[in-house]
Every structure is written in C-alpha cells, then in structure tokens.
Design a protein around this motif. Sequence first.
Motif, PDB file in Angstrom:
ATOM      1  N   THR A   2     -10.397  14.954  -4.492  1.00  0.00           N
ATOM      2  CA  THR A   2     -10.067  14.888  -5.909  1.00  0.00           C
ATOM      3  C   THR A   2      -8.558  14.915  -6.058  1.00  0.00           C
ATOM      4  O   THR A   2      -7.865  15.598  -5.297  1.00  0.00           O
ATOM      5  N   LEU A   3      -8.061  14.172  -7.035  1.00  0.00           N
ATOM      6  CA  LEU A   3      -6.625  14.163  -7.314  1.00  0.00           C
ATOM      7  C   LEU A   3      -6.407  14.038  -8.810  1.00  0.00           C
ATOM      8  O   LEU A   3      -7.318  13.683  -9.551  1.00  0.00           O
ATOM      9  N   CYS A   4      -5.199  14.331  -9.239  1.00  0.00           N
ATOM     10  CA  CYS A   4      -4.790  14.127 -10.626  1.00  0.00           C
ATOM     11  C   CYS A   4      -3.622  13.156 -10.613  1.00  0.00           C
ATOM     12  O   CYS A   4      -2.749  13.245  -9.753  1.00  0.00           O
ATOM     13  N   THR A   5      -3.618  12.222 -11.571  1.00  0.00           N
ATOM     14  CA  THR A   5      -2.595  11.182 -11.584  1.00  0.00           C
ATOM     15  C   THR A   5      -2.399  10.646 -12.995  1.00  0.00           C
ATOM     16  O   THR A   5      -3.143  10.986 -13.907  1.00  0.00           O
ATOM     17  N   PHE A   6      -1.400   9.792 -13.148  1.00  0.00           N
ATOM     18  CA  PHE A   6      -1.151   9.151 -14.436  1.00  0.00           C
ATOM     19  C   PHE A   6      -2.125   7.989 -14.619  1.00  0.00           C
ATOM     20  O   PHE A   6      -2.296   7.153 -13.726  1.00  0.00           O
ATOM     21  N   LEU A   7      -2.729   7.912 -15.791  1.00  0.00           N
ATOM     22  CA  LEU A   7      -3.748   6.909 -16.077  1.00  0.00           C
ATOM     23  C   LEU A   7      -3.160   5.509 -16.221  1.00  0.00           C
ATOM     24  O   LEU A   7      -3.743   4.533 -15.743  1.00  0.00           O
ATOM     25  N   ASP A   8      -2.020   5.377 -16.872  1.00  0.00           N
ATOM     26  CA  ASP A   8      -1.512   4.065 -17.252  1.00  0.00           C
ATOM     27  C   ASP A   8      -0.421   3.505 -16.344  1.00  0.00           C
ATOM     28  O   ASP A   8       0.072   2.414 -16.588  1.00  0.00           O
ATOM     29  N   VAL A   9      -0.021   4.223 -15.320  1.00  0.00           N
ATOM     30  CA  VAL A   9       0.990   3.720 -14.395  1.00  0.00           C
ATOM     31  C   VAL A   9       0.270   2.860 -13.352  1.00  0.00           C
ATOM     32  O   VAL A   9      -0.626   3.342 -12.664  1.00  0.00           O
ATOM     33  N   PRO A  10       0.638   1.560 -13.229  1.00  0.00           N
ATOM     34  CA  PRO A  10      -0.110   0.651 -12.362  1.00  0.00           C
ATOM     35  C   PRO A  10      -0.291   1.122 -10.924  1.00  0.00           C
ATOM     36  O   PRO A  10      -1.324   0.858 -10.317  1.00  0.00           O
ATOM     37  N   PHE A  11       0.692   1.800 -10.374  1.00  0.00           N
ATOM     38  CA  PHE A  11       0.556   2.228  -8.976  1.00  0.00           C
ATOM     39  C   PHE A  11      -0.029   3.628  -8.866  1.00  0.00           C
ATOM     40  O   PHE A  11       0.008   4.226  -7.797  1.00  0.00           O
ATOM     41  N   ASN A  12      -0.590   4.146  -9.950  1.00  0.00           N
ATOM     42  CA  ASN A  12      -1.273   5.437  -9.902  1.00  0.00           C
ATOM     43  C   ASN A  12      -2.775   5.210 -10.090  1.00  0.00           C
ATOM     44  O   ASN A  12      -3.438   4.747  -9.162  1.00  0.00           O
ATOM     45  N   ALA A  13      -3.336   5.565 -11.248  1.00  0.00           N
ATOM     46  CA  ALA A  13      -4.790   5.479 -11.441  1.00  0.00           C
ATOM     47  C   ALA A  13      -5.357   4.090 -11.128  1.00  0.00           C
ATOM     48  O   ALA A  13      -6.382   3.994 -10.443  1.00  0.00           O
ATOM     49  N   PRO A  14      -4.732   2.993 -11.586  1.00  0.00           N
ATOM     50  CA  PRO A  14      -5.306   1.674 -11.232  1.00  0.00           C
ATOM     51  C   PRO A  14      -5.351   1.442  -9.719  1.00  0.00           C
ATOM     52  O   PRO A  14      -6.318   0.872  -9.207  1.00  0.00           O
ATOM     53  N   PHE A  15      -4.325   1.881  -9.008  1.00  0.00           N
ATOM     54  CA  PHE A  15      -4.325   1.740  -7.550  1.00  0.00           C
ATOM     55  C   PHE A  15      -5.454   2.564  -6.936  1.00  0.00           C
ATOM     56  O   PHE A  15      -6.222   2.063  -6.108  1.00  0.00           O
ATOM     57  N   TYR A  16      -5.567   3.838  -7.337  1.00  0.00           N
ATOM     58  CA  TYR A  16      -6.622   4.682  -6.784  1.00  0.00           C
ATOM     59  C   TYR A  16      -7.999   4.123  -7.105  1.00  0.00           C
ATOM     60  O   TYR A  16      -8.912   4.184  -6.285  1.00  0.00           O
ATOM     61  N   ARG A  17      -8.172   3.566  -8.314  1.00  0.00           N
ATOM     62  CA  ARG A  17      -9.456   2.969  -8.679  1.00  0.00           C
ATOM     63  C   ARG A  17      -9.775   1.812  -7.728  1.00  0.00           C
ATOM     64  O   ARG A  17     -10.921   1.660  -7.292  1.00  0.00           O
ATOM     65  N   SER A  18      -8.773   1.023  -7.355  1.00  0.00           N
ATOM     66  CA  SER A  18      -9.007  -0.097  -6.437  1.00  0.00           C
ATOM     67  C   SER A  18      -9.395   0.389  -5.043  1.00  0.00           C
ATOM     68  O   SER A  18      -9.968  -0.370  -4.260  1.00  0.00           O
ATOM     69  N   CYS A  19      -9.097   1.649  -4.735  1.00  0.00           N
ATOM     70  CA  CYS A  19      -9.460   2.244  -3.443  1.00  0.00           C
ATOM     71  C   CYS A  19     -10.814   2.939  -3.485  1.00  0.00           C
ATOM     72  O   CYS A  19     -11.252   3.504  -2.484  1.00  0.00           O
ATOM     73  N   GLY A  20     -11.463   2.943  -4.658  1.00  0.00           N
ATOM     74  CA  GLY A  20     -12.790   3.542  -4.768  1.00  0.00           C
ATOM     75  C   GLY A  20     -12.854   4.845  -5.538  1.00  0.00           C
ATOM     76  O   GLY A  20     -13.930   5.407  -5.714  1.00  0.00           O
ATOM     77  N   PHE A  21     -11.717   5.364  -5.992  1.00  0.00           N
ATOM     78  CA  PHE A  21     -11.723   6.587  -6.796  1.00  0.00           C
ATOM     79  C   PHE A  21     -12.292   6.284  -8.174  1.00  0.00           C
ATOM     80  O   PHE A  21     -12.149   5.170  -8.679  1.00  0.00           O
ATOM     81  N   GLU A  22     -12.914   7.285  -8.785  1.00  0.00           N
ATOM     82  CA  GLU A  22     -13.440   7.177 -10.144  1.00  0.00           C
ATOM     83  C   GLU A  22     -12.858   8.293 -10.988  1.00  0.00           C
ATOM     84  O   GLU A  22     -12.675   9.417 -10.505  1.00  0.00           O
ATOM     85  N   VAL A  23     -12.583   7.989 -12.265  1.00  0.00           N
ATOM     86  CA  VAL A  23     -12.128   9.010 -13.196  1.00  0.00           C
ATOM     87  C   VAL A  23     -13.287   9.967 -13.436  1.00  0.00           C
ATOM     88  O   VAL A  23     -14.430   9.538 -13.625  1.00  0.00           O
ATOM     89  N   ILE A  24     -12.999  11.253 -13.395  1.00  0.00           N
ATOM     90  CA  ILE A  24     -14.034  12.279 -13.610  1.00  0.00           C
ATOM     91  C   ILE A  24     -13.606  13.211 -14.735  1.00  0.00           C
ATOM     92  O   ILE A  24     -12.432  13.302 -15.070  1.00  0.00           O
TER      93      ILE A  24
END
Length: 58
Positions: A2-24
Amino acid sequence: MTLCTFLDVPFNAPFYRSCGFEVIEPHGKPAALRRREAECGLDDAGRRVAMSIRFGPV
C-alpha cells in the motif's frame, strides 16, 4: 503493498495504476498515514489517495 500518492500528478497515481495498483478507501495504518499527511499540510499541494496492489497467491 500500500502507498499514498498524489492523484493528479501523471508520474504518481496514473503511473502506479498502470503498474496494477488500485485506489482504495484507506483503513488501519494507511488511514492513519493519510490523516498525518493532512495534518502536515501535504494535501494542500494536491489531492492524495491511498493505493494498493497484491503480490503472489491470494
């Protein structure tokens, strides 16, 4: 994991989502971390989310 990150920064949440992470919806330790981040003013820099990914057998 689990991690915490910025939602709207392209190299943060969008990057993690592309790696398989899901917002919880954070609970337990991630929720405590999000509260602490907010207390420290980190949320003033942008929307934050907790994300999680599961590794290995379920």
